[in-house]
Motif scaffolding. Structure first.
Motif, PDB file in Angstrom:
ATOM      1  N   VAL A 347     -20.925  45.801  -8.389  1.00 56.76           N
ATOM      2  CA  VAL A 347     -21.103  44.448  -8.000  1.00 56.76           C
ATOM      3  C   VAL A 347     -21.227  44.072  -6.631  1.00 56.76           C
ATOM      4  CG1 VAL A 347     -20.178  43.530 -10.112  1.00 56.76           C
ATOM      5  CG2 VAL A 347     -18.792  43.644  -7.897  1.00 56.76           C
ATOM      6  N   GLU A 348     -21.307  45.167  -5.698  1.00 60.58           N
ATOM      7  CA  GLU A 348     -21.152  44.931  -4.277  1.00 60.58           C
ATOM      8  C   GLU A 348     -22.864  44.375  -3.767  1.00 60.58           C
ATOM      9  OE1 GLU A 348     -20.351  48.471  -2.434  1.00 60.58           O
ATOM     10  OE2 GLU A 348     -18.107  48.107  -2.387  1.00 60.58           O
ATOM     11  N   GLN A 349     -23.657  44.708  -4.940  1.00 62.42           N
ATOM     12  CA  GLN A 349     -24.718  44.110  -4.352  1.00 62.42           C
ATOM     13  C   GLN A 349     -25.129  42.730  -4.536  1.00 62.42           C
ATOM     14  OE1 GLN A 349     -27.698  45.119  -7.535  1.00 62.42           O
ATOM     15  NE2 GLN A 349     -26.161  46.098  -8.617  1.00 62.42           N
ATOM     16  N   TYR A 350     -23.998  42.024  -5.412  1.00 62.49           N
ATOM     17  CA  TYR A 350     -24.007  40.830  -5.559  1.00 62.49           C
ATOM     18  C   TYR A 350     -23.351  39.889  -4.516  1.00 62.49           C
ATOM     19  CZ  TYR A 350     -25.031  42.782 -10.172  1.00 62.49           C
ATOM     20  OH  TYR A 350     -26.063  43.539 -11.076  1.00 62.49           O
ATOM     21  N   ALA A 351     -23.893  39.695  -3.504  1.00 63.82           N
ATOM     22  CA  ALA A 351     -23.176  39.112  -2.361  1.00 63.82           C
ATOM     23  C   ALA A 351     -22.965  37.565  -2.433  1.00 63.82           C
ATOM     24  CB  ALA A 351     -23.847  39.273  -0.888  1.00 63.82           C
ATOM     25  N   SER A 352     -23.571  36.906  -2.883  1.00 61.35           N
ATOM     26  CA  SER A 352     -23.279  35.697  -3.219  1.00 61.35           C
ATOM     27  C   SER A 352     -22.321  35.114  -4.166  1.00 61.35           C
ATOM     28  CB  SER A 352     -24.818  34.852  -3.515  1.00 61.35           C
ATOM     29  OG  SER A 352     -24.446  33.552  -3.844  1.00 61.35           O
ATOM     30  N   GLU A 353     -21.452  34.434  -3.969  1.00 57.00           N
ATOM     31  CA  GLU A 353     -20.439  33.953  -4.641  1.00 57.00           C
ATOM     32  C   GLU A 353     -20.703  33.341  -5.793  1.00 57.00           C
ATOM     33  OE1 GLU A 353     -16.746  32.217  -2.987  1.00 57.00           O
ATOM     34  OE2 GLU A 353     -16.454  34.175  -1.778  1.00 57.00           O
ATOM     35  N   ALA A 354     -21.961  32.414  -5.658  1.00 55.69           N
ATOM     36  CA  ALA A 354     -22.387  31.614  -6.671  1.00 55.69           C
ATOM     37  C   ALA A 354     -22.975  32.446  -7.812  1.00 55.69           C
ATOM     38  CB  ALA A 354     -23.623  30.733  -6.004  1.00 55.69           C
ATOM     39  N   LEU A 355     -23.117  33.550  -7.768  1.00 56.96           N
ATOM     40  CA  LEU A 355     -23.794  34.566  -8.747  1.00 56.96           C
ATOM     41  C   LEU A 355     -22.894  35.577  -9.346  1.00 56.96           C
ATOM     42  CD1 LEU A 355     -27.198  35.339  -6.896  1.00 56.96           C
ATOM     43  CD2 LEU A 355     -26.674  33.574  -8.495  1.00 56.96           C
ATOM     44  N   THR A 356     -21.741  35.186  -9.080  1.00 57.85           N
ATOM     45  CA  THR A 356     -20.373  36.138  -9.381  1.00 57.85           C
ATOM     46  C   THR A 356     -19.422  35.470 -10.062  1.00 57.85           C
ATOM     47  OG1 THR A 356     -21.154  37.612  -7.609  1.00 57.85           O
ATOM     48  CG2 THR A 356     -18.979  37.986  -8.591  1.00 57.85           C
ATOM     49  N   ASP A 357     -18.976  36.017 -11.140  1.00 53.21           N
ATOM     50  CA  ASP A 357     -17.750  35.645 -11.916  1.00 53.21           C
ATOM     51  C   ASP A 357     -16.549  35.880 -11.138  1.00 53.21           C
ATOM     52  OD1 ASP A 357     -16.312  34.446 -14.181  1.00 53.21           O
ATOM     53  OD2 ASP A 357     -15.668  36.577 -14.401  1.00 53.21           O
ATOM     54  N   SER A 358     -15.531  35.075 -10.856  1.00 53.74           N
ATOM     55  CA  SER A 358     -14.638  35.052  -9.726  1.00 53.74           C
ATOM     56  C   SER A 358     -13.465  35.766 -10.449  1.00 53.74           C
ATOM     57  CB  SER A 358     -13.940  33.691  -9.506  1.00 53.74           C
ATOM     58  OG  SER A 358     -13.439  32.938 -10.507  1.00 53.74           O
ATOM     59  N   LEU A 359     -13.220  35.802 -11.941  1.00 47.61           N
ATOM     60  CA  LEU A 359     -12.249  36.590 -12.636  1.00 47.61           C
ATOM     61  C   LEU A 359     -12.645  37.984 -12.823  1.00 47.61           C
ATOM     62  CD1 LEU A 359      -9.453  36.584 -13.957  1.00 47.61           C
ATOM     63  CD2 LEU A 359     -10.639  36.218 -16.101  1.00 47.61           C
ATOM     64  N   THR A 360     -13.700  38.428 -13.191  1.00 48.51           N
ATOM     65  CA  THR A 360     -14.153  39.696 -13.381  1.00 48.51           C
ATOM     66  C   THR A 360     -14.888  40.380 -12.401  1.00 48.51           C
ATOM     67  OG1 THR A 360     -15.964  39.285 -14.695  1.00 48.51           O
ATOM     68  CG2 THR A 360     -13.990  39.198 -16.068  1.00 48.51           C
ATOM     69  N   GLY A 361     -15.280  39.939 -11.479  1.00 52.72           N
ATOM     70  CA  GLY A 361     -16.415  40.271 -10.538  1.00 52.72           C
ATOM     71  C   GLY A 361     -17.669  40.537 -11.158  1.00 52.72           C
ATOM     72  N   LEU A 408      -9.450  40.581 -19.870  1.00 47.47           N
ATOM     73  CA  LEU A 408     -10.974  40.325 -19.639  1.00 47.47           C
ATOM     74  C   LEU A 408     -11.278  41.204 -18.583  1.00 47.47           C
ATOM     75  CD1 LEU A 408     -10.990  36.157 -19.783  1.00 47.47           C
ATOM     76  CD2 LEU A 408     -12.036  37.965 -21.462  1.00 47.47           C
ATOM     77  N   GLN A 409     -10.606  41.430 -17.261  1.00 46.38           N
ATOM     78  CA  GLN A 409     -10.962  42.392 -16.283  1.00 46.38           C
ATOM     79  C   GLN A 409     -11.066  43.695 -16.667  1.00 46.38           C
ATOM     80  OE1 GLN A 409      -7.709  41.097 -13.801  1.00 46.38           O
ATOM     81  NE2 GLN A 409      -8.677  39.392 -12.622  1.00 46.38           N
ATOM     82  N   ARG A 410     -10.162  44.087 -17.354  1.00 50.93           N
ATOM     83  CA  ARG A 410     -10.210  45.648 -17.982  1.00 50.93           C
ATOM     84  C   ARG A 410     -11.344  45.770 -18.858  1.00 50.93           C
ATOM     85  NH1 ARG A 410      -6.561  49.867 -19.769  1.00 50.93           N
ATOM     86  NH2 ARG A 410      -5.036  48.998 -17.757  1.00 50.93           N
ATOM     87  N   VAL A 411     -11.744  44.689 -19.846  1.00 47.50           N
ATOM     88  CA  VAL A 411     -12.953  44.769 -20.632  1.00 47.50           C
ATOM     89  C   VAL A 411     -14.183  44.825 -19.644  1.00 47.50           C
ATOM     90  CG1 VAL A 411     -14.435  43.482 -22.246  1.00 47.50           C
ATOM     91  CG2 VAL A 411     -12.093  43.984 -22.553  1.00 47.50           C
ATOM     92  N   ALA A 412     -14.305  44.014 -18.759  1.00 47.98           N
ATOM     93  CA  ALA A 412     -15.486  43.821 -17.761  1.00 47.98           C
ATOM     94  C   ALA A 412     -15.653  45.347 -17.009  1.00 47.98           C
ATOM     95  CB  ALA A 412     -14.994  42.852 -16.782  1.00 47.98           C
ATOM     96  N   ALA A 413     -14.470  45.861 -16.724  1.00 43.83           N
ATOM     97  CA  ALA A 413     -14.502  47.230 -15.826  1.00 43.83           C
ATOM     98  C   ALA A 413     -15.279  48.284 -16.828  1.00 43.83           C
ATOM     99  CB  ALA A 413     -13.124  47.503 -15.418  1.00 43.83           C
ATOM    100  N   ILE A 414     -14.578  48.332 -18.275  1.00 43.53           N
ATOM    101  CA  ILE A 414     -15.009  49.287 -19.093  1.00 43.53           C
ATOM    102  C   ILE A 414     -16.650  48.869 -19.462  1.00 43.53           C
ATOM    103  CG2 ILE A 414     -14.810  50.017 -21.479  1.00 43.53           C
ATOM    104  CD1 ILE A 414     -11.894  49.202 -21.173  1.00 43.53           C
ATOM    105  N   LEU A 415     -17.019  47.821 -19.637  1.00 46.96           N
ATOM    106  CA  LEU A 415     -18.419  47.691 -19.917  1.00 46.96           C
ATOM    107  C   LEU A 415     -19.313  48.243 -18.782  1.00 46.96           C
ATOM    108  CD1 LEU A 415     -18.396  44.241 -21.476  1.00 46.96           C
ATOM    109  CD2 LEU A 415     -18.599  46.345 -22.738  1.00 46.96           C
ATOM    110  N   ALA A 416     -18.852  47.897 -17.454  1.00 50.49           N
ATOM    111  CA  ALA A 416     -19.698  48.107 -16.468  1.00 50.49           C
ATOM    112  C   ALA A 416     -19.772  49.655 -16.123  1.00 50.49           C
ATOM    113  CB  ALA A 416     -19.065  47.684 -14.995  1.00 50.49           C
ATOM    114  N   ARG A 417     -18.614  50.441 -16.421  1.00 49.42           N
ATOM    115  CA  ARG A 417     -18.673  51.645 -16.212  1.00 49.42           C
ATOM    116  C   ARG A 417     -19.578  52.748 -17.218  1.00 49.42           C
ATOM    117  NH1 ARG A 417     -12.748  52.073 -17.756  1.00 49.42           N
ATOM    118  NH2 ARG A 417     -12.764  53.463 -19.633  1.00 49.42           N
ATOM    119  N   THR A 418     -19.330  51.897 -18.317  1.00 47.51           N
ATOM    120  CA  THR A 418     -19.958  52.721 -19.761  1.00 47.51           C
ATOM    121  C   THR A 418     -21.615  52.670 -19.902  1.00 47.51           C
ATOM    122  OG1 THR A 418     -17.859  52.246 -20.708  1.00 47.51           O
ATOM    123  CG2 THR A 418     -19.760  52.871 -22.343  1.00 47.51           C
TER     124      THR A 418
END
Length: 507
Positions: A347-361, A408-418
């Motif tokens: 998610v480094e490409q998503y620089a704007s906080e307005a476009l990023t979920d604060s909990l999961t990244g 929720l953070q762990r699920v987000a990480a699993i989805l992103a890497r899978t």
């Protein structure tokens, strides 16, 4: 667990009650302290005052063994302090959250403890509040077996208390060194155990009169003496230390184990064996192996060396088993850290906080809407999946919202890497995620969905939320035009709900 100070302007209306809580806690009346803390929570309109009262309540609940009541209290306390500049208070909450989490997940426990230390250290210079927070942080590290981390924090707690002119007995923690000493004995290093127990007796006798310690600490100090005697070493014992008034599992355990040690040293090891037979002290008190080690000492005193060796082997097995659990916890923590690092790279490409979920990244709903609009306008067909957690409400109910956030953070990480490179995943809201698979038909999307579901199900949730499995149900629909996004999401949502229905029907 200790009682925080009341050095906050907004707490002035409740000073008498905070002092009453301190007095009740000092005298071992945890239940009475909880009642007064509840009255502050009911009447205070200041969130920081409310949080301090909840901190008091949490410590007293733990002392009484009523840990099942703690998760909702923790949630409310964190909500009260959210947004306020109170790092020490947040750190103290993390210290308490660590010991409450320890029974279910060492990984969550350690995360809380590390965060606690970071928050407390943000405070400029020692205050009474930092002393009390360090007190509880040291105790928690000690409870879960991180003795090398606990001892320097306990010493800092005492030295800072002295610098502030606080009563010597109020922040003394002989229990931390006693717990480490018996741990050494459990691992076969009796010589170091004896040396450390002697140091406890000498050090705290110089720093404060043992009878001026808080009730639980009087018992730990006295236990250092009776444990030395059980090992055949001379030690001066003040029996008054075992009469201090205190209610809760910890002091009950210390009374039992101290009585067994006295039986051994006074020539009645058979009574010691009978006393601790079928009794299971809390492993936080003096380690899970202490009962087995005392049985070994009793059998040796009876010259039943075969039984003594058997009991010693059991003590060693229990002690080394705990080390294995610590190693497993380290592996789980490392895995979670790697997942988080991978997610951050995603998610480094998503620089704007307005476009990023604060909990999961992850990208948020707004980012998702913009992404699929650009995709459809470019004429790229795609499959859209609605991903919903199954039974997520049970996680929040059983473990509290802090644990729910970690899930929720762990699920987000699993989805992103899978997902494949070039695929897109966002948190849509609550416990719902959405995935977009460009250039992908429905059959291939379902195969990818099955892979996502397996990855989540295999996520080693036992280490994070014991006994509460975590899984997802996914529904897919085709997206071909930007104006059909709403219909596409509705179709995917219906497919997801149908999947949940089939799952429920198969149970």
């Amino acid at each position: 667990m200790q009682v925080p100070g009341t050095d906050v302007d907004s707490a002035s209306d409740f000073t008498d009650r905070f002092e009453r809580i301190r007095e009740l806690s000092r005298n071992g009346d945890n239940a009475g302290a909880i009642e007064v803390a509840d009255s502050v929570v009911a009447e205070s309109e200041d969130p920081l005052v409310t949080c301090r009262a909840l901190v008091l309540k949490l410590g007293r609940l733990f002392n009484l063994g009523r840990t099942e009541e703690c998760p909702p209290v923790l949630d409310r306390a964190f909500e009260s302090v959210e947004g306020g500049h109170a790092p020490v208070l947040r750190g103290h909450l993390h210290a308490l959250a660590g010991i409450i989490a320890a029974g279910d997940s060492l990984e969550r426990c350690v995360r809380h403890l590390v965060q606690a230390g970071r928050e407390i250290d943000l405070e400029q210079g020692p205050t009474e509040e930092t002393v009390v927070a360090h007190h509880d942080l040291a105790v928690t590290y000690s409870y879960v077996g991180f003795h090398a981390q606990a001892v320097p924090i306990a010493e800092r707690c005492y030295q800072d208390g002295q610098l502030l002119g606080l009563p010597s007995g109020d922040h003394a923690l002989p229990e931390v060194a006693v717990r480490w000493a018996v741990s050494l004995d459990h691992h076969g290093d009796t010589e170091s155990c004896v040396t450390m127990l002697r140091r406890v007796l000498e050090t705290w006798a110089e720093r404060a009169h043992p009878r001026e310690l808080w009730p639980a600490e009087q018992y730990y100090y006295g236990y250092a003496a009776v444990r030395l005697r059980a090992l055949g070493e001379p030690a001066e014992l003040d029996p008054v230390l075992f009469t201090a008034e205190e209610h809760g599992w910890e002091v009950a355990d210390l009374r039992l184990l101290a009585a067994a040690c006295r039986d051994i040293s006074e020539g009645d090891p058979a009574r010691a064996l009978k006393r601790i037979e079928h009794r299971s002290p809390n492993p936080y008190t003096l380690g899970a192996a202490e009962s087995a080690r005392i049985r070994a000492l009793a059998h040796a005193a009876l010259n039943d060396h075969r039984a003594a060796r058997t009991a010693d082997r059991e003590a060693t097995r229990i002690a080394t088993r705990d080390q294995g659990q610590l190693r497993d916890g380290l592996v789980d923590g490392t895995r979670a850290q790697l997942d988080h690092e991978a997610l951050r790279r995603t998610v480094e490409q998503y620089a704007s906080e307005a476009l990023t979920d604060s909990l999961t990244g992850l990208p948020n709903r707004r980012h998702f809407d913009r992404y699929v609009t650009r995709l459809a306008e470019s004429g790229i067909h795609a499959a859209v999946g609605v991903i919903d957690l199954d039974g997520f409400k049970a996680v929040n109910t059983v473990y509290g919202h802090l644990s729910g956030d970690l899930v929720l953070q762990r699920v987000a990480a699993i989805l992103a890497r899978t997902l494949r490179k070039g695929d897109f995943v966002a948190r849509y809201g609550g416990d719902e995620f959405v995935a977009v698979l460009p250039h992908t038909g429905m059959e291939e999307a379902r195969h990818i969905g099955n892979r996502l579901a397996r990855a989540v199900a295999d996520g080693d949730w036992e280490a994070l939320v014991t006994g509460t499995p975590v899984s997802v149900t996914i529904g897919w629909a085709e997206l071909s035009e930007p104006l059909r996004l709403s219909a596409t999401l509705e179709a995917a949502d219906q497919a997801m709900l149908s999947g949940k229905g089939r799952l429920a029907g198969s149970v």
